[in-house]
Design a protein around this motif. Structure first.
Motif, PDB file in Angstrom:
ATOM      1  N   ILE A 179       0.840  -1.206   0.000  1.00 52.73           N
ATOM      2  CA  ILE A 179       0.000   0.000   0.000  1.00 52.73           C
ATOM      3  C   ILE A 179       0.871   1.250   0.000  1.00 52.73           C
ATOM      4  O   ILE A 179       0.589   2.214  -0.724  1.00 52.73           O
ATOM      5  N   ASP A 180       1.939   1.234   0.803  1.00 49.55           N
ATOM      6  CA  ASP A 180       2.857   2.383   0.821  1.00 49.55           C
ATOM      7  C   ASP A 180       3.423   2.653  -0.566  1.00 49.55           C
ATOM      8  O   ASP A 180       3.477   3.802  -1.018  1.00 49.55           O
ATOM      9  N   SER A 181       3.854   1.603  -1.241  1.00 45.10           N
ATOM     10  CA  SER A 181       4.414   1.769  -2.583  1.00 45.10           C
ATOM     11  C   SER A 181       3.364   2.281  -3.565  1.00 45.10           C
ATOM     12  O   SER A 181       3.651   3.136  -4.412  1.00 45.10           O
ATOM     13  N   ALA A 182       2.141   1.760  -3.442  1.00 45.96           N
ATOM     14  CA  ALA A 182       1.078   2.188  -4.347  1.00 45.96           C
ATOM     15  C   ALA A 182       0.723   3.658  -4.140  1.00 45.96           C
ATOM     16  O   ALA A 182       0.462   4.385  -5.108  1.00 45.96           O
ATOM     17  N   LEU A 183       0.733   4.105  -2.891  1.00 44.63           N
ATOM     18  CA  LEU A 183       0.407   5.499  -2.606  1.00 44.63           C
ATOM     19  C   LEU A 183       1.441   6.453  -3.192  1.00 44.63           C
ATOM     20  O   LEU A 183       1.141   7.624  -3.447  1.00 44.63           O
ATOM     21  N   VAL A 184       2.656   5.968  -3.408  1.00 46.38           N
ATOM     22  CA  VAL A 184       3.713   6.809  -3.987  1.00 46.38           C
ATOM     23  C   VAL A 184       3.721   6.709  -5.507  1.00 46.38           C
ATOM     24  O   VAL A 184       3.908   7.710  -6.205  1.00 46.38           O
ATOM     25  N   ARG A 185       3.465   5.499  -6.043  1.00 45.84           N
ATOM     26  CA  ARG A 185       3.669   5.252  -7.463  1.00 45.84           C
ATOM     27  C   ARG A 185       2.411   5.368  -8.319  1.00 45.84           C
ATOM     28  O   ARG A 185       2.509   5.673  -9.512  1.00 45.84           O
ATOM     29  N   ASN A 186       1.251   5.134  -7.753  1.00 49.72           N
ATOM     30  CA  ASN A 186       0.045   4.987  -8.567  1.00 49.72           C
ATOM     31  C   ASN A 186      -0.266   6.241  -9.383  1.00 49.72           C
ATOM     32  O   ASN A 186      -0.258   7.358  -8.858  1.00 49.72           O
TER      33      ASN A 186
END
Length: 462
Positions: A68-75
């Protein structure tokens, strides 16, 4: 005449006071918004709403948190929502600065020559320049500047609510895909264990056939069942690859394996108990966005009304000028001040049309707000019902798996003793497998229902 003008202007100013009226946020919700009936489970955590939990408190799996952390940065979609917020912030800043006058510097200079003498032997040059600092100021006595500022605030609030909604939707989608992976892993384990057990049963049936205690048809049927399980294993592995690819798309990375925990090691922090008040829907970003869209429409109507009132402008020039001559020295001080009042009288019906359109749009936004609230209540109602159904089924599936597991063991022992037919063994095997897969699917349905309830109540925004 002067008194008449003052009276008319005073009347217009007083009539425009309604333009300054602030929008009152919608907050009423039906008492039975979530439906009624004893069959609907009311879900809460420690007598509080699960929506008050941050997503880190709600999803405690560290591997899911990393995703989720990665998605919040990359999405990409979430990044677009962030940019929309920044655009709205820039528009609000411009709307606030509209209270101030505008200043501009427009320097001008020219050089001209003129010949003199009988043969044009001489040339005289004339230098002309202007260095004016121009000021324009819309006083905004009709309230148009204030209305535009408040409308910009409503647009910013909409953008922020939409960004929150995009974040909650991204978190929900990531969590559901993650739990789908856990379900597929569990189904793969069930099928792998089943393949091993059924292979043993097949070898037993072959031994019985070789000893003349079983028919070849029994061996063929059991072998067919084993092949069916093996094809299901292949399908599950393909679904796992597809789900991992979907997660990679959310992360905006190339396809790769996704690390995750085992299904049985994770549990969502929710229990069944006290009720959910309708006021908790205030956390939902879509309701906030719909409310602010209505506010924007309200201020658009106010702006359309402001067009009927007079506008008052101040303008002025301050600087230096040189009207020509042989000298390039600074000339006289240039200063000019002017005031103007503009009152529309006949605008070909455009102002009336704009006001009607604004009012119709405001009514449409109100209808959409009401519909958004109703749909929100329906989503909560559906999520509550799904949670209760999954809870009730879980008890039954656990008991069914236990019973069928005992039945399978007993039938297998009878087959070894030659007291049970292959049909009885096949039936017991397939019933147990179906029950195990149903139990796993119900666990996934329960998890997605709780996630749906968390999002439906406005969770995931913090």
């Amino acid at each position: 005449m002067r008194k008449c003008i003052y009276i008319v202007l005073a009347g217009l100013l007083m009539s425009s006071c309604g333009v300054y009226k602030k929008y009152q946020s919608q907050s009423d919700a039906p008492a039975d918004l979530f439906g009624s009936g004893d069959s609907i489970a009311q879900v809460a955590l420690d007598n509080a709403s699960i929506a008050e939990l941050s997503w880190r408190e709600f999803f405690t799996d560290p591997l899911l948190q990393q995703l989720i952390d990665s998605a919040l940065v990359r999405n990409t979609d979430l990044e677009s929502a962030r940019l929309a917020v920044e655009q709205a912030q820039a528009s609000l800043k411009a709307a606030k600065l509209a209270y101030l006058p505008s200043l501009s510097l427009n320097p001008q200079a020219s050089l001209s020559g003129q010949t003199f003498g009988s043969a044009g032997s001489g040339i005289t040059r004339t230098y002309t320049y202007h260095l004016p600092l121009q000021l324009d100021w819309n006083i905004g006595i009709s309230g148009s500047v204030t209305v535009n500022k408040r409308k910009a605030k409503a647009v910013l609030a909409q953008a922020e609510a939409q960004r929150t909604a995009a974040q909650a939707n991204l978190i929900s989608t990531m969590a559901q895909e993650y739990f789908l992976l856990l379900l597929l892993d569990k189904e793969l384990n069930i099928l792998t264990e089943t393949d091993s057990l059924w292979s043993e049963s097949l070898e037993t049936e072959r031994a019985l056939w070789e000893n003349g205690k079983a028919y070849s048809t029994a061996v063929n049927q059991m072998e067919s069942s084993c092949m069916d399980v093996k094809t299901q294993i292949i399908d599950i592995r393909r679904k796992i690859r597809t789900t991992e690819n979907e997660i990679c798309k959310l992360l905006r990375i190339t396809p790769r394996a996704i690390e995750r925990t085992a299904w049985d090691s994770y549990e969502l922090p929710v229990r069944f108990g006290t009720g959910v008040p309708a006021a908790l829907l205030e956390n939902r970003p879509d309701i906030k966005a719909a409310d602010q869209a209505l506010a924007e429409a309200f201020y658009n109507t106010a702006a359309a009304k402001a067009q009927f009132y007079p506008s008052f402008n101040l303008s002025g020039l301050l600087g230096w000028t040189n009207n020509g001559g042989l000298s390039a020295d600074p000339g006289a001080l240039l200063m000019q001040i002017a005031a103007s009042v503009s009152q529309p009288i006949f605008a070909q019906g455009k102002l009336q049309a704009q006001l009607k359109i604004a009012k119709y749009n405001q009514q449409d936004k109100l209808n959409r707000y009401v519909q958004t609230v109703i749909e929100a209540g329906n989503q909560v109602n559906e999520a509550l019902a799904d949670c209760q159904v999954a809870k009730d089924k879980d008890i039954l599936y656990k008991h069914q798996v236990e019973v069928l597991h005992n039945a399978y063991n007993g039938t297998h022992e009878l087959m070894n003793a030659g007291k049970a037919t292959y049909i009885e063994v096949l039936t017991a095997q397939e019933s147990l497998l179906a029950a195990q897969l149903n139990e796993a699917t119900n666990l996934y349905n329960g998890a997605t229902a709780i996630i749906g309830l968390y999002i439906a109540l406005g969770g995931g925004g913090k």
